[in-house]
Write an enzyme that holds these catalytic residues in place. Structure first.
Site, short mmCIF file in Angstrom:
data_model
loop_
_atom_site.label_atom_id
_atom_site.label_comp_id
_atom_site.label_asym_id
_atom_site.label_seq_id
_atom_site.Cartn_x
_atom_site.Cartn_y
_atom_site.Cartn_z
N ASN A 15 100.45 -58.75 -2.02
CA ASN A 15 101.66 -58.16 -1.46
C ASN A 15 101.92 -58.93 -0.07
O ASN A 15 103.10 -59.19 0.37
CB ASN A 15 101.50 -56.54 -0.65
CG ASN A 15 101.57 -55.87 -2.02
OD1 ASN A 15 102.05 -55.93 -3.02
ND2 ASN A 15 100.95 -54.52 -1.97
N GLU A 16 100.93 -59.49 0.53
CA GLU A 16 101.16 -60.48 1.79
C GLU A 16 101.76 -61.63 1.42
O GLU A 16 102.52 -62.13 1.99
CB GLU A 16 99.70 -60.66 2.51
CG GLU A 16 99.38 -59.82 3.47
CD GLU A 16 97.79 -60.08 3.71
OE1 GLU A 16 97.20 -59.17 4.61
OE2 GLU A 16 97.64 -61.26 3.88
N LEU A 17 101.30 -62.09 0.12
CA LEU A 17 101.89 -63.43 -0.44
C LEU A 17 103.37 -63.28 -0.77
O LEU A 17 104.23 -64.23 -0.40
CB LEU A 17 101.22 -63.74 -1.54
CG LEU A 17 101.60 -65.03 -2.48
CD1 LEU A 17 101.52 -66.36 -1.43
CD2 LEU A 17 100.75 -65.48 -3.54
N ILE A 37 105.06 -63.14 2.73
CA ILE A 37 105.20 -64.43 3.36
C ILE A 37 106.33 -65.41 2.64
O ILE A 37 106.91 -66.40 3.17
CB ILE A 37 103.71 -65.23 3.14
CG1 ILE A 37 103.03 -64.46 4.17
CG2 ILE A 37 103.78 -66.61 3.42
CD1 ILE A 37 101.35 -64.73 4.00
N SER A 65 96.32 -65.59 5.75
CA SER A 65 96.31 -64.85 4.60
C SER A 65 95.11 -65.32 3.96
O SER A 65 94.85 -66.28 3.41
CB SER A 65 97.60 -65.03 3.66
OG SER A 65 97.46 -63.81 2.69
#
Length: 263
Positions: free
Chosen positions: A78-80, A83, A11
């Site tokens: 949003n990825e974070l 994750i 990421s």
């Protein structure tokens, strides 16, 4: 690479794609790991958001590279969040890389990192912003790798350190994968869309040669330590026998004499 085979999700914000992140991805592949990097793993026509969600869901770990502009991207934030949700699984782990940003700047949204976030949050709803704030506080609280100008280290050395940490944690969390990776030859990335100058290409080859030499040296040191340890054990056993055997022999002689003397 099938998404289901993803070992590590990378990421990052796009501005560090062509230098730092590409080199991390290349080194991961060279060591036999399967990283997910959007520019390499998403094909034309794919639904980007769904592919990324699926990749995170199936990934075994994540390396989150936090740069100044990371918080200016809702996609990165949003990825974070995804994750960190995946991180609730006991075997999953995250390695944050603070790429020329302070840990506290991420955790408390300060400095350039915080300024980028302040601009971003104006364009989104309250509940989503709160979710991002919680995620940034969480990732800032995880021990990671810090890259600072005052470190005075080359990025190749820093990447090697990150990969060593990742490799150790990966095999600690997934010990069954160690044998599979040992059986597979390391792969070389051929999908990086980077045009290198002759000098850069030569530097890259020298880095690879240096990494190989360091790996050989590391393996040799490990074998030497094991040999020395085994020799020490043998010496201790030998000394113990030298001390104990005469005592046992003397005791047996006394018992024999006692038997003869007994009526």
């Amino acid at each position: 690479m099938a998404i289901e085979d993803c070992d590590v999700f990378l990421s990052f914000r796009g501005e560090i794609r062509r230098n730092f992140t590409c080199h991390v991805s290349r080194e991961l592949k060279r060591k036999g790991f399967q990283p997910f990097m959007d520019s390499e793993s998403i094909k034309p026509g794919d639904e980007i958001h769904e592919i990324i969600k699926k990749a995170i869901k199936h990934s075994k770990s994540a390396i989150v590279i936090l740069s100044d502009e990371f918080a200016s991207s809702k996609h990165c934030l949003n990825e974070l969040v995804l994750i960190l949700e995946r991180n609730r699984m006991p075997e999953y782990f995250i390695i944050p890389v603070f790429y020329y940003v302070e840990t506290d700047d991420v955790k408390h949204r300060l400095g350039k990192f915080g300024a980028a976030f302040e601009q971003m949050k104006k364009q989104h709803k309250y509940y989503q912003v709160e979710e991002w704030i919680t995620a940034l506080a969480s990732i800032g609280g995880i021990l990671g790798k810090e890259i600072k100008e005052q470190n005075g280290l080359m990025e190749s050395t820093i990447i090697e350190d990150i990969l060593d940490t990742f490799e150790q944690k990966f095999y600690d969390h997934y010990p069954k994968s160690l044998q599979n990776h040992q059986l597979m030859p390391p792969t070389t990335s051929t999908t990086l869309n980077i045009v290198e100058s002759p000098a850069a290409a030569t530097s890259s080859r020298l880095e690879d040669t240096g990494s190989s030499s360091r790996l050989i040296e590391k393996e040799w040191k490990t074998k030497c330590k094991k040999f020395v340890r085994d020799v020490c054990v043998c010496i201790c056993v030998f000394i113990t026998l030298l001390i104990i055997l005469p005592i046992i022999s003397e005791r047996n002689q006394k018992l024999t004499l006692y038997e003869y003397d007994s009526p």
